[in-house]
Scaffold this active site. Structure first.
Site, PDB file in Angstrom:
ATOM      1  N   ASP A  51      43.386   9.890 -59.300  1.00 38.04           N
ATOM      2  CA  ASP A  51      43.187   9.182 -58.037  1.00 38.04           C
ATOM      3  C   ASP A  51      43.769  10.015 -56.893  1.00 38.04           C
ATOM      4  O   ASP A  51      44.856  10.577 -56.997  1.00 38.04           O
ATOM      5  CB  ASP A  51      43.870   7.799 -58.089  1.00 38.04           C
ATOM      6  CG  ASP A  51      43.398   6.891 -56.972  1.00 38.04           C
ATOM      7  OD1 ASP A  51      42.720   5.894 -57.275  1.00 38.04           O
ATOM      8  OD2 ASP A  51      43.718   7.170 -55.782  1.00 38.04           O
ATOM      9  N   ILE A  52      43.043  10.085 -55.809  1.00 38.65           N
ATOM     10  CA  ILE A  52      43.428  10.920 -54.659  1.00 38.65           C
ATOM     11  C   ILE A  52      44.657  10.346 -53.919  1.00 38.65           C
ATOM     12  O   ILE A  52      45.357  11.068 -53.213  1.00 38.65           O
ATOM     13  CB  ILE A  52      42.220  11.058 -53.705  1.00 38.65           C
ATOM     14  CG1 ILE A  52      42.290  12.340 -52.902  1.00 38.65           C
ATOM     15  CG2 ILE A  52      42.039   9.849 -52.808  1.00 38.65           C
ATOM     16  CD1 ILE A  52      40.993  12.671 -52.194  1.00 38.65           C
TER      17      ILE A  52
ATOM     18  N   ASN B 208      39.398  -3.473 -60.017  1.00 33.91           N
ATOM     19  CA  ASN B 208      39.210  -4.293 -58.822  1.00 33.91           C
ATOM     20  C   ASN B 208      37.722  -4.561 -58.642  1.00 33.91           C
ATOM     21  O   ASN B 208      36.907  -3.646 -58.789  1.00 33.91           O
ATOM     22  CB  ASN B 208      39.754  -3.550 -57.597  1.00 33.91           C
ATOM     23  CG  ASN B 208      41.246  -3.319 -57.691  1.00 33.91           C
ATOM     24  OD1 ASN B 208      41.974  -4.170 -58.183  1.00 33.91           O
ATOM     25  ND2 ASN B 208      41.701  -2.170 -57.241  1.00 33.91           N
TER      26      ASN B 208
ATOM     27  N   GLU C 220      37.151  -1.000 -53.275  1.00 36.25           N
ATOM     28  CA  GLU C 220      36.775  -0.139 -52.146  1.00 36.25           C
ATOM     29  C   GLU C 220      35.552   0.714 -52.465  1.00 36.25           C
ATOM     30  O   GLU C 220      34.715   0.950 -51.596  1.00 36.25           O
ATOM     31  CB  GLU C 220      37.941   0.796 -51.783  1.00 36.25           C
ATOM     32  CG  GLU C 220      39.103   0.075 -51.123  1.00 36.25           C
ATOM     33  CD  GLU C 220      40.338   0.964 -51.002  1.00 36.25           C
ATOM     34  OE1 GLU C 220      40.217   2.192 -51.210  1.00 36.25           O
ATOM     35  OE2 GLU C 220      41.408   0.419 -50.714  1.00 36.25           O
ATOM     36  N   VAL C 221      35.491   1.222 -53.674  1.00 29.45           N
ATOM     37  CA  VAL C 221      34.381   2.131 -54.034  1.00 29.45           C
ATOM     38  C   VAL C 221      33.388   1.365 -54.918  1.00 29.45           C
ATOM     39  O   VAL C 221      33.763   0.859 -55.986  1.00 29.45           O
ATOM     40  CB  VAL C 221      34.920   3.380 -54.773  1.00 29.45           C
ATOM     41  CG1 VAL C 221      33.757   4.298 -55.150  1.00 29.45           C
ATOM     42  CG2 VAL C 221      35.934   4.123 -53.907  1.00 29.45           C
TER      43      VAL C 221
ATOM     44  N   HIS D 201      34.968   1.263 -61.791  1.00 29.28           N
ATOM     45  CA  HIS D 201      36.041   2.179 -62.189  1.00 29.28           C
ATOM     46  C   HIS D 201      37.225   1.421 -62.743  1.00 29.28           C
ATOM     47  O   HIS D 201      37.547   0.329 -62.301  1.00 29.28           O
ATOM     48  CB  HIS D 201      36.487   3.070 -61.027  1.00 29.28           C
ATOM     49  CG  HIS D 201      36.782   2.329 -59.758  1.00 29.28           C
ATOM     50  ND1 HIS D 201      35.786   1.878 -58.912  1.00 29.28           N
ATOM     51  CD2 HIS D 201      37.955   1.959 -59.196  1.00 29.28           C
ATOM     52  CE1 HIS D 201      36.349   1.268 -57.883  1.00 29.28           C
ATOM     53  NE2 HIS D 201      37.660   1.294 -58.032  1.00 29.28           N
ATOM     54  N   MET D 202      37.866   2.035 -63.719  1.00 28.28           N
ATOM     55  CA  MET D 202      39.090   1.512 -64.323  1.00 28.28           C
ATOM     56  C   MET D 202      40.246   2.363 -63.826  1.00 28.28           C
ATOM     57  O   MET D 202      40.222   3.580 -63.953  1.00 28.28           O
ATOM     58  CB  MET D 202      38.978   1.635 -65.847  1.00 28.28           C
ATOM     59  CG  MET D 202      40.198   1.170 -66.596  1.00 28.28           C
ATOM     60  SD  MET D 202      40.227  -0.616 -66.734  1.00 28.28           S
ATOM     61  CE  MET D 202      39.092  -0.844 -68.105  1.00 28.28           C
TER      62      MET D 202
END
Ligand code: AMP
Length: 119
Positions: free
Chosen positions: A32-33, A90, A98-99, A103-104
């Site tokens: 994650d960034i 999420n 958000e995206v 995704h996990m």
């Protein structure tokens, strides 16, 4: 509706870079960034799925097994199994996704703290 221009779709198409952890036919995992723990990695399916229920309803059994094998392989690679970790997905507005590509989140490497802060 799945947006093919979301940032994770671009990562899958190699249009933008990521710091890869592991990959397979049905998953990709990368750091994650904006990490929220000592180790914060995302695992995504390679197919175009918006969220957990889109994936559960529309991904093939092979894709679903491949995704979970990707989560397990990523945990193994990161050596998180012994001391534990947290998995988070999420979803939607209340989940503050958000995206818009499923995704996990894998969070580990330290005590992640309480699950949620009580209101
Ligand atoms: P969510 O709120 O569950 O949708 O989380 C999206 C996550 O994606 C956030 O933790 C972001 O920090 C992360 N993120 C956004 N863009 C990138 C990127 N280019 N590379 C890696 N992680 C990203």
């Amino acid at each position: 509706m799945y947006d093919t221009n979301n940032i994770f779709a671009k990562i899958l198409r190699d249009e933008i870079p990521c710091k890869k952890v592991a990959e397979g036919n049905y998953f990709l995992s990368f750091y994650d960034i904006n990490p929220k723990a000592n180790t914060h990695v995302l695992v995504i399916p390679t197919g175009p799925y918006l969220n957990a229920h889109d994936f559960a309803q529309n991904a093939s059994p092979v894709e679903q097994i491949g995704f979970w094998q990707g989560v397990d392989e990523t945990l193994e690679t990161l050596k998180l199994k012994e001391n534990g970790y947290r998995l988070i997905m999420n979803t939607g507005i209340n989940g503050r996704q958000e995206v818009p590509h499923m995704h996990m989140h894998i969070l580990g490497g330290n005590d992640i703290g309480p699950m949620v802060v009580k209101k």
